[in-house]
Motif scaffolding. Structure first.
Motif, PDB file in Angstrom:
ATOM      1  N   ILE A 146       5.849  17.347   4.232  1.00 57.69           N
ATOM      2  CA  ILE A 146       6.610  16.972   5.155  1.00 57.69           C
ATOM      3  C   ILE A 146       6.039  16.924   6.611  1.00 57.69           C
ATOM      4  CG2 ILE A 146       8.837  16.817   6.067  1.00 57.69           C
ATOM      5  CD1 ILE A 146       9.918  17.632   3.239  1.00 57.69           C
ATOM      6  N   ARG A 147       5.687  18.254   6.950  1.00 59.43           N
ATOM      7  CA  ARG A 147       5.096  18.250   8.333  1.00 59.43           C
ATOM      8  C   ARG A 147       3.797  17.446   8.339  1.00 59.43           C
ATOM      9  NH1 ARG A 147       5.614  24.604   9.106  1.00 59.43           N
ATOM     10  NH2 ARG A 147       7.718  24.848   9.115  1.00 59.43           N
ATOM     11  N   ILE A 148       2.953  17.348   7.268  1.00 61.04           N
ATOM     12  CA  ILE A 148       1.815  16.356   7.587  1.00 61.04           C
ATOM     13  C   ILE A 148       2.282  15.096   7.672  1.00 61.04           C
ATOM     14  CG2 ILE A 148      -0.358  15.666   6.405  1.00 61.04           C
ATOM     15  CD1 ILE A 148      -0.576  18.343   5.255  1.00 61.04           C
ATOM     16  N   MET A 149       3.196  14.509   6.759  1.00 60.14           N
ATOM     17  CA  MET A 149       3.615  13.228   6.771  1.00 60.14           C
ATOM     18  C   MET A 149       4.250  12.980   8.162  1.00 60.14           C
ATOM     19  SD  MET A 149       2.787  11.351   4.063  1.00 60.14           S
ATOM     20  CE  MET A 149       4.088  10.292   3.817  1.00 60.14           C
ATOM     21  N   ARG A 150       4.981  13.810   8.837  1.00 57.31           N
ATOM     22  CA  ARG A 150       5.444  13.486  10.142  1.00 57.31           C
ATOM     23  C   ARG A 150       4.417  13.179  11.178  1.00 57.31           C
ATOM     24  NH1 ARG A 150      11.035  13.557   9.623  1.00 57.31           N
ATOM     25  NH2 ARG A 150      12.030  15.222   8.373  1.00 57.31           N
ATOM     26  N   ALA A 151       3.320  14.033  11.226  1.00 60.17           N
ATOM     27  CA  ALA A 151       2.340  13.951  12.132  1.00 60.17           C
ATOM     28  C   ALA A 151       1.697  12.702  11.895  1.00 60.17           C
ATOM     29  CB  ALA A 151       1.570  15.250  11.678  1.00 60.17           C
ATOM     30  N   LEU A 152       1.403  12.275  10.692  1.00 55.11           N
ATOM     31  CA  LEU A 152       0.620  10.957  10.387  1.00 55.11           C
ATOM     32  C   LEU A 152       1.661  10.079  10.902  1.00 55.11           C
ATOM     33  CD1 LEU A 152      -0.664  11.505   6.782  1.00 55.11           C
ATOM     34  CD2 LEU A 152      -1.972  11.332   9.162  1.00 55.11           C
ATOM     35  N   ALA A 153       2.938   9.903  10.803  1.00 54.50           N
ATOM     36  CA  ALA A 153       3.653   9.141  11.237  1.00 54.50           C
ATOM     37  C   ALA A 153       3.671   8.990  12.842  1.00 54.50           C
ATOM     38  CB  ALA A 153       5.326   9.176  10.822  1.00 54.50           C
ATOM     39  N   ALA A 154       3.423  10.070  13.341  1.00 55.75           N
ATOM     40  CA  ALA A 154       3.395   9.790  14.829  1.00 55.75           C
ATOM     41  C   ALA A 154       2.081   9.330  15.303  1.00 55.75           C
ATOM     42  CB  ALA A 154       3.802  11.277  15.467  1.00 55.75           C
ATOM     43  N   ASP A 155       1.213   9.111  14.286  1.00 55.19           N
ATOM     44  CA  ASP A 155      -0.248   9.067  14.757  1.00 55.19           C
ATOM     45  C   ASP A 155      -0.597   7.560  14.160  1.00 55.19           C
ATOM     46  OD1 ASP A 155      -2.897   9.205  15.988  1.00 55.19           O
ATOM     47  OD2 ASP A 155      -3.502  10.562  14.284  1.00 55.19           O
ATOM     48  N   LYS A 156      -1.665   7.796  13.318  1.00 51.52           N
ATOM     49  CA  LYS A 156      -2.122   6.202  12.783  1.00 51.52           C
ATOM     50  C   LYS A 156      -1.395   5.903  11.565  1.00 51.52           C
ATOM     51  CE  LYS A 156      -6.449   7.217  15.294  1.00 51.52           C
ATOM     52  NZ  LYS A 156      -7.818   7.101  15.169  1.00 51.52           N
ATOM     53  N   GLY A 157      -0.481   6.596  10.970  1.00 52.26           N
ATOM     54  CA  GLY A 157       0.122   5.986   9.459  1.00 52.26           C
ATOM     55  C   GLY A 157      -0.852   6.660   8.615  1.00 52.26           C
ATOM     56  N   TYR A 158      -0.597   6.172   7.351  1.00 54.89           N
ATOM     57  CA  TYR A 158      -0.814   6.824   5.917  1.00 54.89           C
ATOM     58  C   TYR A 158      -1.811   6.276   5.110  1.00 54.89           C
ATOM     59  CZ  TYR A 158       4.282   7.604   7.468  1.00 54.89           C
ATOM     60  OH  TYR A 158       5.326   7.840   7.990  1.00 54.89           O
ATOM     61  N   HIS A 159      -2.409   5.196   5.874  1.00 53.55           N
ATOM     62  CA  HIS A 159      -3.618   4.440   5.179  1.00 53.55           C
ATOM     63  C   HIS A 159      -4.705   5.522   4.551  1.00 53.55           C
ATOM     64  CE1 HIS A 159      -5.208   4.321   9.195  1.00 53.55           C
ATOM     65  NE2 HIS A 159      -6.547   4.288   8.570  1.00 53.55           N
ATOM     66  N   ILE A 160      -4.845   6.696   5.055  1.00 51.54           N
ATOM     67  CA  ILE A 160      -5.844   7.934   4.836  1.00 51.54           C
ATOM     68  C   ILE A 160      -5.595   8.179   3.244  1.00 51.54           C
ATOM     69  CG2 ILE A 160      -4.486   9.587   5.503  1.00 51.54           C
ATOM     70  CD1 ILE A 160      -6.860  11.040   6.106  1.00 51.54           C
ATOM     71  N   PHE A 161      -4.353   8.024   2.605  1.00 49.12           N
ATOM     72  CA  PHE A 161      -3.969   8.141   1.358  1.00 49.12           C
ATOM     73  C   PHE A 161      -4.556   7.141   0.460  1.00 49.12           C
ATOM     74  CE2 PHE A 161      -0.828  10.786   3.541  1.00 49.12           C
ATOM     75  CZ  PHE A 161      -1.107  12.091   2.917  1.00 49.12           C
ATOM     76  N   SER A 162      -4.768   5.895   0.875  1.00 44.47           N
ATOM     77  CA  SER A 162      -5.336   5.000   0.130  1.00 44.47           C
ATOM     78  C   SER A 162      -6.741   5.484  -0.464  1.00 44.47           C
ATOM     79  CB  SER A 162      -5.444   3.735   0.914  1.00 44.47           C
ATOM     80  OG  SER A 162      -6.286   3.709   1.784  1.00 44.47           O
ATOM     81  N   TYR A 163      -7.422   5.801   0.421  1.00 40.32           N
ATOM     82  CA  TYR A 163      -8.824   6.435  -0.125  1.00 40.32           C
ATOM     83  C   TYR A 163      -8.785   7.262  -1.216  1.00 40.32           C
ATOM     84  CZ  TYR A 163     -10.130   3.868   4.104  1.00 40.32           C
ATOM     85  OH  TYR A 163     -10.161   2.967   5.309  1.00 40.32           O
ATOM     86  N   TYR A 164      -7.773   8.067  -0.830  1.00 43.41           N
ATOM     87  CA  TYR A 164      -7.519   9.473  -1.940  1.00 43.41           C
ATOM     88  C   TYR A 164      -7.162   8.779  -3.073  1.00 43.41           C
ATOM     89  CZ  TYR A 164      -5.476  13.237  -4.461  1.00 43.41           C
ATOM     90  OH  TYR A 164      -5.109  14.053  -5.491  1.00 43.41           O
ATOM     91  N   CYS A 165      -6.213   7.832  -3.246  1.00 46.44           N
ATOM     92  CA  CYS A 165      -5.626   7.052  -4.451  1.00 46.44           C
ATOM     93  C   CYS A 165      -6.621   6.453  -5.297  1.00 46.44           C
ATOM     94  CB  CYS A 165      -4.584   6.244  -4.136  1.00 46.44           C
ATOM     95  SG  CYS A 165      -3.060   6.886  -3.859  1.00 46.44           S
ATOM     96  N   TRP A 166      -7.853   5.815  -4.568  1.00 47.02           N
ATOM     97  CA  TRP A 166      -8.725   5.193  -4.887  1.00 47.02           C
ATOM     98  C   TRP A 166      -9.712   6.010  -5.598  1.00 47.02           C
ATOM     99  CZ3 TRP A 166      -9.352   1.813  -0.047  1.00 47.02           C
ATOM    100  CH2 TRP A 166      -8.310   0.802  -0.083  1.00 47.02           C
ATOM    101  N   GLY A 167      -9.959   7.228  -5.238  1.00 43.67           N
ATOM    102  CA  GLY A 167     -10.765   8.312  -5.497  1.00 43.67           C
ATOM    103  C   GLY A 167     -10.416   8.860  -6.717  1.00 43.67           C
ATOM    104  N   ILE A 168      -8.926   9.091  -6.834  1.00 42.47           N
ATOM    105  CA  ILE A 168      -8.230  10.099  -8.071  1.00 42.47           C
ATOM    106  C   ILE A 168      -8.147   8.889  -9.051  1.00 42.47           C
ATOM    107  CG2 ILE A 168      -5.949   9.523  -7.514  1.00 42.47           C
ATOM    108  CD1 ILE A 168      -7.295  12.808  -8.795  1.00 42.47           C
ATOM    109  N   ALA A 169      -8.129   7.646  -8.986  1.00 43.43           N
ATOM    110  CA  ALA A 169      -7.983   6.495  -9.720  1.00 43.43           C
ATOM    111  C   ALA A 169      -9.433   6.487 -10.529  1.00 43.43           C
ATOM    112  CB  ALA A 169      -7.687   4.813  -9.005  1.00 43.43           C
TER     113      ALA A 169
END
Length: 278
Positions: free
Chosen positions: A245-268
């Motif tokens: 939750i703390r990380i997500m709040r920090a990302l919300a105040a910064d550049k958003g959550y698209h960094i997780f898209s790369y993780y999802c593609w990697g784990i896929a």
């Protein structure tokens, strides 16, 4: 074959992270059990994990939930008898949250049928890839500062439908809700708070489902020692959820959550390879 005590602790911490991060908790549960060579995890630790994540989410959103509850109570008091002004913003937030929750409640009611669908590793890998695309798209939309004051019920329903995707392995309900919110121009921190509170409804439904499963099938491995391990597993799940939750709040105040898209593609890709090896 079940999980060892140490593996339960790993499972708990990762479950806490993935229940909040937009990467699909159900997919990671399936993948982790596959990697550890376990067929399933017993119902009691899963129940404890869901309770722990729900508690972490509630504590994170407690201030806003209290404000909304006060606004609802005050709205029921006749205008002439009110001793303080009505918090219109919190009241509108409450109504918008209720709208978001409706599709999630429906998913909870039909979760038994959804969970009965056999999602193989290949299907999960494809869905993880799709989830990554959903997380990647919002960066191409202009940011905005919309909240409940400028959002319609239809937009709330659509965000709630995204939240209901948590029941599908490979899809993240929080991630889909946030992505839809970004496309509608909802301010990121506001969308995160609303999505977290919406997800509490999903977690509450999972707790009920866990309890019913335990009543039908029993608690599995159980002794005082295992109970301590389950409690420790829940504590690690709580810690993982708080960290996420703390990380997500920090990302919300910064550049958003698209960094997780790369993780999802990697784990896929990892899941696809795991499917080929199975």
């Amino acid at each position: 074959m079940g999980l060892s005590a140490f593996e339960h602790l790993i499972y708990g911490f990762l479950s806490g992270l993935t229940e909040i991060f937009p990467v699909s908790a159900r997919a990671h549960s399936t993948i982790l059990l596959k990697v550890l060579g376990a067929e399933k995890i017993s119902g009691l630790p899963v129940l404890f994990i869901h309770i722990a994540v729900l508690a972490a989410t509630y504590l994170s959103c407690k201030a806003q939930l209290v404000k909304m509850a006060r606004a609802r109570r005050l709205a029921r008091v006749p205008k002439k008898r009110r001793k303080r002004p009505l918090d219109i913003c919190s009241l509108m937030d409450s109504r918008f949250l209720f709208t978001m929750m409706l599709p999630v409640v429906l998913v909870d009611l039909f979760y038994g049928k959804i969970s009965g669908i056999n999602f193989g590793l290949l299907a999960i890998s494809i869905l993880l890839f799709v989830n990554g695309i959903l997380l990647y798209i919002p960066q191409f939309f202009p940011g905005s500062n919309k909240d409940a004051r400028s959002l319609s019920r239809i937009e709330g329903i659509v965000m709630g439908i995204g939240g209901g995707l948590s029941a599908v392995p490979g899809m993240s309900g929080i991630g889909a809700s946030l992505s839809v919110g970004s496309m509608y121009g909802v301010e990121r921190s506001y969308a995160l708070n609303m999505s977290l509170m919406m997800n509490m409804t999903y977690l509450a439904g999972m707790i009920v489902y866990d309890i019913l499963g335990i009543i039908r099938s029993g608690v599995g491995l159980f002794s005082f020692q295992w109970l301590l391990f389950y409690i420790l597993t829940a504590a690690l799940a709580f810690a993982g959820a708080v960290l996420a939750i703390r990380i997500m709040r920090a990302l919300a105040a910064d550049k958003g959550y698209h960094i997780f898209s790369y993780y999802c593609w990697g784990i896929a890709l990892f899941t696809f390879i795991l499917n080929l090896m199975a």
